[in-house]
Design a protein around this motif. Structure first.
Motif, mmCIF file in Angstrom:
data_model
loop_
_atom_site.group_PDB
_atom_site.id
_atom_site.type_symbol
_atom_site.label_atom_id
_atom_site.label_comp_id
_atom_site.label_asym_id
_atom_site.label_seq_id
_atom_site.Cartn_x
_atom_site.Cartn_y
_atom_site.Cartn_z
ATOM 1 N N LEU A 110 0.786 -0.996 0.167
ATOM 2 C CA LEU A 110 -0.311 0.251 -0.073
ATOM 3 C C LEU A 110 0.930 1.350 -0.569
ATOM 4 C CD1 LEU A 110 -3.348 -0.655 1.934
ATOM 5 C CD2 LEU A 110 -3.000 -0.015 -0.462
ATOM 6 N N ILE A 111 1.975 1.631 0.277
ATOM 7 C CA ILE A 111 2.765 2.422 0.715
ATOM 8 C C ILE A 111 3.370 2.519 -0.965
ATOM 9 C CG2 ILE A 111 5.183 3.331 1.750
ATOM 10 C CD1 ILE A 111 4.027 1.654 4.058
ATOM 11 N N ILE A 112 3.906 1.573 -1.228
ATOM 12 C CA ILE A 112 4.699 2.078 -2.803
ATOM 13 C C ILE A 112 3.727 2.166 -3.529
ATOM 14 C CG2 ILE A 112 5.685 0.573 -4.604
ATOM 15 C CD1 ILE A 112 6.476 -1.460 -2.437
ATOM 16 N N PHE A 113 2.193 1.938 -3.185
ATOM 17 C CA PHE A 113 0.995 2.252 -4.609
ATOM 18 C C PHE A 113 0.384 3.332 -4.012
ATOM 19 C CE2 PHE A 113 0.742 -2.308 -5.989
ATOM 20 C CZ PHE A 113 1.315 -2.508 -7.318
ATOM 21 N N MET A 173 -0.896 12.115 1.284
ATOM 22 C CA MET A 173 0.952 12.343 1.476
ATOM 23 C C MET A 173 0.230 11.238 3.550
ATOM 24 S SD MET A 173 1.650 15.646 1.169
ATOM 25 C CE MET A 173 1.726 16.775 -0.797
ATOM 26 N N LEU A 174 -0.722 12.097 4.013
ATOM 27 C CA LEU A 174 -1.281 11.995 5.244
ATOM 28 C C LEU A 174 -1.009 9.929 5.239
ATOM 29 C CD1 LEU A 174 -3.626 14.058 6.114
ATOM 30 C CD2 LEU A 174 -1.246 14.157 7.204
ATOM 31 N N LEU A 175 -1.858 9.576 4.604
ATOM 32 C CA LEU A 175 -2.486 7.917 4.749
ATOM 33 C C LEU A 175 -0.261 7.352 4.305
ATOM 34 C CD1 LEU A 175 -4.985 7.024 1.604
ATOM 35 C CD2 LEU A 175 -4.932 6.679 4.304
ATOM 36 N N ILE A 176 0.606 7.623 4.176
ATOM 37 C CA ILE A 176 1.846 7.169 3.611
ATOM 38 C C ILE A 176 2.498 7.223 4.895
ATOM 39 C CG2 ILE A 176 4.863 7.719 2.384
ATOM 40 C CD1 ILE A 176 2.462 8.443 -0.147
ATOM 41 N N VAL A 177 2.249 8.592 5.557
ATOM 42 C CA VAL A 177 3.117 8.595 6.359
ATOM 43 C C VAL A 177 2.377 7.765 7.467
ATOM 44 C CG1 VAL A 177 2.818 10.212 8.864
ATOM 45 C CG2 VAL A 177 3.857 10.755 6.958
#
Length: 186
Positions: A110-113, A173-177
């Motif tokens: 998920l982080i990569i995508f 951006m917040l989802l990645i963090v």
């Protein structure tokens, strides 16, 4: 007692708060993905249905402005649609993380995508922002006139569409963090 719980296949007592926090993070992830879906889908619809025309001198000569007159706006719509589809599909993994909060591989995926979709959406929104800026301000050196005095409704809809897309960018951006924090807690 602790060793007996581990032998029976149960989670040790120390992992219970960690699991609860990860489930909370997963629930927040799910909600934020829904917000991002609304932002990207709303942006695609708002831009894709934008069209305005006005008569020049007579009713027979009309100027029109449509989103697909500019390839940049078409790219913006396509980027928002692709990111919307991805976010809808990623909701399944988000639900999986609520159920199984210690999943590491799927969080990494998920982080990569999410980063790839963030870059894609940012490129589409940035390119469209440059065109909208020219539509509002023009460029006297290049003899490009501001068209928003004539196509006011068109410019307002396009600008609103950009707002939804930039909200989705912030959410991504917040989802990645958030995913990185959840991954580091495992």
């Amino acid at each position: 007692m602790k060793a007996g719980a581990e032998e029976a296949g149960e989670a040790p007592q120390d992992d219970a708060p960690k699991t609860a926090v990860n489930r909370g993070i997963s629930r927040l992830d799910f909600i934020m993905r829904i917000v991002a879906v609304i932002g990207t889908f709303g942006s695609a619809v708002a831009m894709g249905t934008t069209s305005e025309s006005f008569p020049l001198f007579t009713q027979f000569i009309r100027f029109r402005a449509k989103y697909n007159d500019l390839p940049t706006f078409t790219f913006f719509v396509v980027a928002n649609v692709i990111v919307t589809a991805y976010l809808i599909l990623s909701l399944l993994l988000s639900i999986f993380h609520i159920v199984k909060s210690d999943a590491r591989v799927t969080r990494t995926v998920l982080i990569i995508f999410d980063m790839a979709m963030l870059a894609f959406l940012t490129s589409g929104a940035s390119a469209a922002t440059a065109i909208v800026y020219l539509a509002h301000k023009g460029n006297t050196r290049a003899n490009w006139f501001a068209i928003c005095q004539q196509f006011n409704s068109f410019c307002e809809r396009v600008s609103g569409s950009l707002v939804g897309s930039f909200i989705a960018i912030l959410v991504l951006m917040l989802l990645i963090v958030l995913s990185a924090v959840a991954l580091s807690r495992n």
